[in-house]
Design a protein around this motif. Structure first.
Motif, PDB file in Angstrom:
ATOM      1  N   GLY A 170       0.786  -1.242   0.000  1.00  0.00           N
ATOM      2  CA  GLY A 170       0.000   0.000   0.000  1.00  0.00           C
ATOM      3  C   GLY A 170       0.814   1.285   0.000  1.00  0.00           C
ATOM      4  N   VAL A 171       2.147   1.156  -0.049  1.00  0.00           N
ATOM      5  CA  VAL A 171       2.977   2.368  -0.064  1.00  0.00           C
ATOM      6  C   VAL A 171       2.841   3.064  -1.419  1.00  0.00           C
ATOM      7  N   LYS A 172       2.621   4.376  -1.387  1.00  0.00           N
ATOM      8  CA  LYS A 172       2.453   5.155  -2.629  1.00  0.00           C
ATOM      9  C   LYS A 172       3.710   5.949  -2.968  1.00  0.00           C
ATOM     10  N   GLU A 173       4.487   6.259  -1.951  1.00  0.00           N
ATOM     11  CA  GLU A 173       5.647   7.127  -2.170  1.00  0.00           C
ATOM     12  C   GLU A 173       6.866   6.556  -1.454  1.00  0.00           C
ATOM     13  N   ILE A 174       7.952   6.411  -2.206  1.00  0.00           N
ATOM     14  CA  ILE A 174       9.192   5.902  -1.607  1.00  0.00           C
ATOM     15  C   ILE A 174      10.257   6.985  -1.680  1.00  0.00           C
ATOM     16  N   THR A 175      11.011   7.122  -0.600  1.00  0.00           N
ATOM     17  CA  THR A 175      12.194   7.984  -0.609  1.00  0.00           C
ATOM     18  C   THR A 175      13.425   7.087  -0.543  1.00  0.00           C
ATOM     19  N   LEU A 176      14.203   7.108  -1.615  1.00  0.00           N
ATOM     20  CA  LEU A 176      15.437   6.323  -1.636  1.00  0.00           C
ATOM     21  C   LEU A 176      16.473   7.052  -0.783  1.00  0.00           C
ATOM     22  N   LEU A 177      17.179   6.284   0.033  1.00  0.00           N
ATOM     23  CA  LEU A 177      18.132   6.902   0.955  1.00  0.00           C
ATOM     24  C   LEU A 177      19.562   6.467   0.671  1.00  0.00           C
ATOM     25  N   GLY A 178      20.464   7.382   0.956  1.00  0.00           N
ATOM     26  CA  GLY A 178      21.898   7.070   0.908  1.00  0.00           C
ATOM     27  C   GLY A 178      22.652   8.285   1.391  1.00  0.00           C
ATOM     28  N   GLN A 179      23.816   8.075   2.016  1.00  0.00           N
ATOM     29  CA  GLN A 179      24.625   9.237   2.411  1.00  0.00           C
ATOM     30  C   GLN A 179      25.015  10.034   1.174  1.00  0.00           C
ATOM     31  N   ASN A 180      25.112   9.315   0.063  1.00  0.00           N
ATOM     32  CA  ASN A 180      25.453   9.899  -1.230  1.00  0.00           C
ATOM     33  C   ASN A 180      24.579   9.210  -2.246  1.00  0.00           C
ATOM     34  N   VAL A 181      23.289   9.409  -2.121  1.00  0.00           N
ATOM     35  CA  VAL A 181      22.347   8.535  -2.834  1.00  0.00           C
ATOM     36  C   VAL A 181      22.533   8.606  -4.347  1.00  0.00           C
ATOM     37  N   ASN A 182      22.932   9.773  -4.848  1.00  0.00           N
ATOM     38  CA  ASN A 182      23.050   9.861  -6.310  1.00  0.00           C
ATOM     39  C   ASN A 182      24.389   9.313  -6.827  1.00  0.00           C
ATOM     40  N   ALA A 183      25.216   8.803  -5.909  1.00  0.00           N
ATOM     41  CA  ALA A 183      26.400   8.054  -6.337  1.00  0.00           C
ATOM     42  C   ALA A 183      26.028   6.580  -6.504  1.00  0.00           C
ATOM     43  N   TYR A 184      24.732   6.269  -6.355  1.00  0.00           N
ATOM     44  CA  TYR A 184      24.267   4.878  -6.467  1.00  0.00           C
ATOM     45  C   TYR A 184      24.784   4.250  -7.764  1.00  0.00           C
ATOM     46  N   HIS A 185      25.303   3.031  -7.656  1.00  0.00           N
ATOM     47  CA  HIS A 185      25.744   2.311  -8.856  1.00  0.00           C
ATOM     48  C   HIS A 185      25.547   0.814  -8.614  1.00  0.00           C
ATOM     49  N   GLY A 186      24.286   0.434  -8.369  1.00  0.00           N
ATOM     50  CA  GLY A 186      23.990  -0.974  -8.081  1.00  0.00           C
ATOM     51  C   GLY A 186      24.150  -1.837  -9.329  1.00  0.00           C
ATOM     52  N   GLU A 187      24.545  -3.093  -9.105  1.00  0.00           N
ATOM     53  CA  GLU A 187      24.716  -4.011 -10.245  1.00  0.00           C
ATOM     54  C   GLU A 187      23.383  -4.580 -10.680  1.00  0.00           C
ATOM     55  N   ASP A 188      23.202  -4.723 -12.009  1.00  0.00           N
ATOM     56  CA  ASP A 188      22.022  -5.447 -12.483  1.00  0.00           C
ATOM     57  C   ASP A 188      22.400  -6.920 -12.679  1.00  0.00           C
ATOM     58  N   ALA A 189      21.458  -7.714 -13.223  1.00  0.00           N
ATOM     59  CA  ALA A 189      21.685  -9.163 -13.308  1.00  0.00           C
ATOM     60  C   ALA A 189      22.911  -9.500 -14.152  1.00  0.00           C
ATOM     61  N   SER A 190      23.265  -8.617 -15.102  1.00  0.00           N
ATOM     62  CA  SER A 190      24.428  -8.914 -15.947  1.00  0.00           C
ATOM     63  C   SER A 190      25.722  -8.338 -15.368  1.00  0.00           C
TER      64      SER A 190
END
Ligand code: SAM
Ligand code: SF4
Length: 463
Positions: free
Chosen positions: A211-231
């Protein structure tokens, strides 16, 4: 059949939203071990202080809270009960054994990277309880783990107080490699780590299903995010935003905190393309003086920051900006401070957080000799806050006469009122039935009150 009453867990959270998220995950981790959350510290069997070390006062507060907890522990023991105490978070990471030494009634001391090991620590600490108090030692865990903390924590559950029900935090990135010369985060939270894309999407999907409508992504440097995808490819925050926009039921996305140097083209393009991405950006600059920015090791100039603001506004003209400012960094002259006021005037913030510089042991800033007088810091902070408050008031006033989509989240303070948030994260109050709660409604903004907007539900126009 006799049911064993669950033990009660009280978590007191200090500091940033990342700590709020972490506290919820600690509650999740302890639920299978018989601990149910309580809002009443006095009835708790286990109290966890989830601490913040960003400024000096924050750690002082922890030690005075521990003093109060000692009294509660003594009272409980006097009446045949007991209270276990754990200190978590960045003060625990930074001060580790020192806490165990200064506050011997503490049972566990553990840093932010150890939360998935909490059940094991608790089992050890419960074992220690049978020892004579003089021989008892707190279980201390301030290691940075090899294993993936998030993969080893139980899945986030919506019913354990994450966010306010319709909104939720989701940590996607932790730690920092930037080493600003005033900041402890790289030492307490460790190196920058991003969660894999699939893990983030899965958690967001689960929250949306609940039922969550709004998510806030968090990180000390959130826009440095570089998560790996399946490949195994690194995916940035911009690309992640498009993936999250596909999740059924999820209607709004925010993220915090961003560093100006990590605001890349893909993320700016996402702001241009996705209405789902809210037009409110927390983009701290800290100072408007190039000399101070250099001493702070921010690795950008005031002009570069201003150019970035312009590029973001080109992509999303109604973007509202917020920021963080530090006054009284060592060596800050009146002229440097005037440059900070100038950048605030040039940007026109919708809100901002501002702090007096606080010396943090172990950071390069602590070795600088030209520390600024407290009285000067106080005076500069007051001037800066006066300017920012005026900008916030002006920004609220500029919304009067507009129609804004408002996510209605709760009953209002006055009878017959409901409240929610505008895209720019402003609180909005309006007359309306509780049936409105849980959805985004078009609201005419008809006025302002202290720190919020007053709205009226837009009536559907008959065809
Ligand atoms: N990563 C974010 C960035 O680079 O803007 C900031 C994260 S930090 C947890 C939050 C804010 O605390 C900073 O933006 C800064 O304004 C403030 N802060 C950090 N260290 C400080 C210090 N030693 N004294 C005063 N304020 C501080
Ligand atoms: Fe601290 Fe700078 Fe890293 Fe932000 S970017 S967390 S202020 S070191």
């Amino acid at each position: 059949m006799n049911q064993i009453a669950p033990k009660k867990l009280f978590i007191k959270t200090y500091g940033c939203q990342m700590n709020v998220y972490d506290s919820d995950r600690m509650a999740d981790a302890l639920a299978p071990h018989g601990y149910a959350p309580t809002q009443d510290m006095a009835e708790a069997d286990l109290v966890l202080l989830n601490t913040c070390h960003i400024r000096e006062k924050a750690s002082e507060k922890v030690f005075s809270e521990l003093g109060r907890l000692k009294e509660l522990q003594n009272e409980k023991r006097a009446s045949g009960g007991d209270l276990m105490i754990g200190v978590a978070g960045c003060v625990a990471q930074a001060e580790g054994e020192e806490i165990a030494r200064r506050a011997p009634m503490v049972d566990m001391v553990f840093g932010p990277q150890a939360y998935h090991r909490l059940p094991d620590m608790l089992a050890k600490a419960e074992g220690n309880r049978h020892m004579h108090p003089a021989l008892r030692r707190a279980v201390v865990d301030t290691d940075f783990p090899e294993e993936d903390k998030f993969a080893n924590l139980p899945a986030a559950k919506k019913d354990v107080t994450i966010g306010r029900g319709l909104t939720a935090f989701l940590t996607v990135q932790e730690g920092c490699d930037k080493f600003c010369s005033f900041c402890v985060v790289p030492y307490t939270r460790g190196a920058e780590v991003s969660r894999p894309v699939a893990q983030v999407v899965e958690e967001a999907r689960r929250l949306a299903d609940a039922g969550v409508k709004e998510i806030t992504l968090l990180g000390q440097n959130v826009n440095a995010y570089h998560g790996e995808d399946a490949s195994g490819r690194a995916v940035g925050l911009g690309e992640l935003a498009y993936l999250l926009a596909e999740i059924p039921g999820l209607e709004r996305l925010r993220y915090t905190t961003s560093h100006p140097r990590d605001m890349d083209d893909a993320l700016i393009a996402a702001h241009r393309d996705l209405d789902f991405l809210m037009p409110y950006l927390h983009l701290p600059v800290q100072s408007g003086s190039d000399r101070i920015l250099k001493a702070m090791n921010r690795k950008h100039t005031a002009a570069e920051y201003m150019r970035l603001i312009e590029r973001i506004k080109d992509a999303r003209p109604d973007m509202a900006f917020s920021g963080d400012f530090i006054v009284g960094f060592p060596g800050e002259t009146d002229a440097d401070f005037e440059d900070t006021l100038k950048i605030i005037r040039d940007v026109g913030y919708s809100s901002a957080y501002s702090f007096k510089y606080s010396t943090r042991p172990g950071t390069p800033g602590a070795n600088l000799t030209e520390q600024i007088d407290e009285a000067v810091k106080v005076e500069r902070l007051a001037r800066l806050q006066e300017l920012v408050n005026k900008q916030t008031t002006d920004f609220h006033a500029s919304c009067v006469g507009r129609t804004l989509p408002v996510l209605i989240e709760r009953v209002g303070r006055m009878p017959g009122q409901v409240g929610g948030r505008s895209p720019y994260l402003q609180a909005v109050h309006l007359e309306g039935s509780t049936d409105l709660i849980g959805a985004i409604h078009e609201v005419d903004i008809i006025g302002t009150s202290t720190n919020s907007l007053v709205g009226r539900l837009r009536q559907a126009v008959a065809a």
